[in-house]
Design a protein around this motif. Sequence first.
Motif, PDB file in Angstrom:
ATOM      1  N   HIS A 165      36.893  46.442  41.201  1.00  0.00           N
ATOM      2  CA  HIS A 165      36.732  47.213  42.432  1.00  0.00           C
ATOM      3  C   HIS A 165      36.704  46.248  43.608  1.00  0.00           C
ATOM      4  O   HIS A 165      36.181  45.135  43.507  1.00  0.00           O
ATOM      5  CB  HIS A 165      35.421  48.001  42.414  1.00  0.00           C
ATOM      6  CG  HIS A 165      35.409  49.117  41.435  1.00  0.00           C
ATOM      7  ND1 HIS A 165      36.033  50.311  41.661  1.00  0.00           N
ATOM      8  CD2 HIS A 165      34.857  49.219  40.205  1.00  0.00           C
ATOM      9  CE1 HIS A 165      35.864  51.103  40.630  1.00  0.00           C
ATOM     10  NE2 HIS A 165      35.151  50.462  39.723  1.00  0.00           N
ATOM     11  N   CYS A 166      37.238  46.668  44.725  1.00  0.00           N
ATOM     12  CA  CYS A 166      37.259  45.825  45.919  1.00  0.00           C
ATOM     13  C   CYS A 166      35.862  45.327  46.281  1.00  0.00           C
ATOM     14  O   CYS A 166      35.708  44.198  46.741  1.00  0.00           O
ATOM     15  CB  CYS A 166      37.888  46.565  47.090  1.00  0.00           C
ATOM     16  SG  CYS A 166      39.666  46.814  46.873  1.00  0.00           S
TER      17      CYS A 166
ATOM     18  N   ASP B  32      40.281  50.417  42.650  1.00  0.00           N
ATOM     19  CA  ASP B  32      40.508  49.399  41.628  1.00  0.00           C
ATOM     20  C   ASP B  32      41.733  48.586  42.017  1.00  0.00           C
ATOM     21  O   ASP B  32      42.717  49.131  42.533  1.00  0.00           O
ATOM     22  CB  ASP B  32      40.792  50.042  40.266  1.00  0.00           C
ATOM     23  CG  ASP B  32      39.570  50.600  39.589  1.00  0.00           C
ATOM     24  OD1 ASP B  32      38.445  50.286  40.012  1.00  0.00           O
ATOM     25  OD2 ASP B  32      39.735  51.341  38.606  1.00  0.00           O
TER      26      ASP B  32
ATOM     27  N   CYS C  10      42.935  46.998  49.078  1.00  0.00           N
ATOM     28  CA  CYS C  10      41.581  47.483  49.364  1.00  0.00           C
ATOM     29  C   CYS C  10      41.548  48.468  50.529  1.00  0.00           C
ATOM     30  O   CYS C  10      40.575  49.203  50.690  1.00  0.00           O
ATOM     31  CB  CYS C  10      40.643  46.306  49.631  1.00  0.00           C
ATOM     32  SG  CYS C  10      40.300  45.360  48.133  1.00  0.00           S
TER      33      CYS C  10
ATOM     34  N   ASN D 195      36.839  51.789  48.014  1.00  0.00           N
ATOM     35  CA  ASN D 195      36.558  50.905  46.883  1.00  0.00           C
ATOM     36  C   ASN D 195      37.517  51.093  45.705  1.00  0.00           C
ATOM     37  O   ASN D 195      37.090  51.310  44.568  1.00  0.00           O
ATOM     38  CB  ASN D 195      35.105  51.094  46.434  1.00  0.00           C
ATOM     39  CG  ASN D 195      34.595  49.920  45.639  1.00  0.00           C
ATOM     40  OD1 ASN D 195      35.078  48.803  45.761  1.00  0.00           O
ATOM     41  ND2 ASN D 195      33.600  50.166  44.803  1.00  0.00           N
TER      42      ASN D 195
ATOM     43  N   SER E  35      33.140  49.726  33.600  1.00  0.00           N
ATOM     44  CA  SER E  35      32.153  50.183  34.569  1.00  0.00           C
ATOM     45  C   SER E  35      31.566  51.554  34.252  1.00  0.00           C
ATOM     46  O   SER E  35      30.733  52.045  34.990  1.00  0.00           O
ATOM     47  CB  SER E  35      32.781  50.220  35.966  1.00  0.00           C
ATOM     48  OG  SER E  35      33.855  51.137  35.984  1.00  0.00           O
TER      49      SER E  35
END
Length: 175
Positions: free
Chosen positions: A33-34, A67, A60, A65, A168
Amino acid sequence: MTVEQLKDNFAAKGFDTEELVILSGAHSIGAGHCSSFKGRLTEPPQQITPAYRDLLNYKCSQGANPDVVNNVRDEDYATVAGIMPGFTSRVRKISNFLDNTYYHNNLAKIVTFHSDWQLLTDKEALGHVHEYADNATLWDLDFADSMLKLSKLSMPAGSKGEIRKKCSVINHYLY
């Protein structure tokens, strides 16, 4: 983390600097994620190739946020061609292929995470980055050994553990 913090963290689990470098090679696949690498978006050219930083900034900006794949090799060809045309030769049709491209990318400073770049700041770690960039077969063998060692670490007290389909997110089982 700094390279010293990374080394200490791995040492606490019984891994040495070489194994830190070996296991970091898993970043040749997957996505982040950013929010997990936002610091990379402002790092200087000595730490990240400006064209790659531009690619990460573009990716981004595409949502809240999102991926972003860890490896430029797995990016969309048209996106890479538009933002960093000198790197189109790195894009492949087969994505998420575990190989030693991480080490080539790290030496070219086109890695997503600050921890990846940190490996270039330590003489021993840098030597292993070069070693695995130069010898994919050696990395394959050493990665298998290091993953086996990693799999033998004990679980935290009270945890059943699971192999996640997505890092995640906890797997959801229908019982």
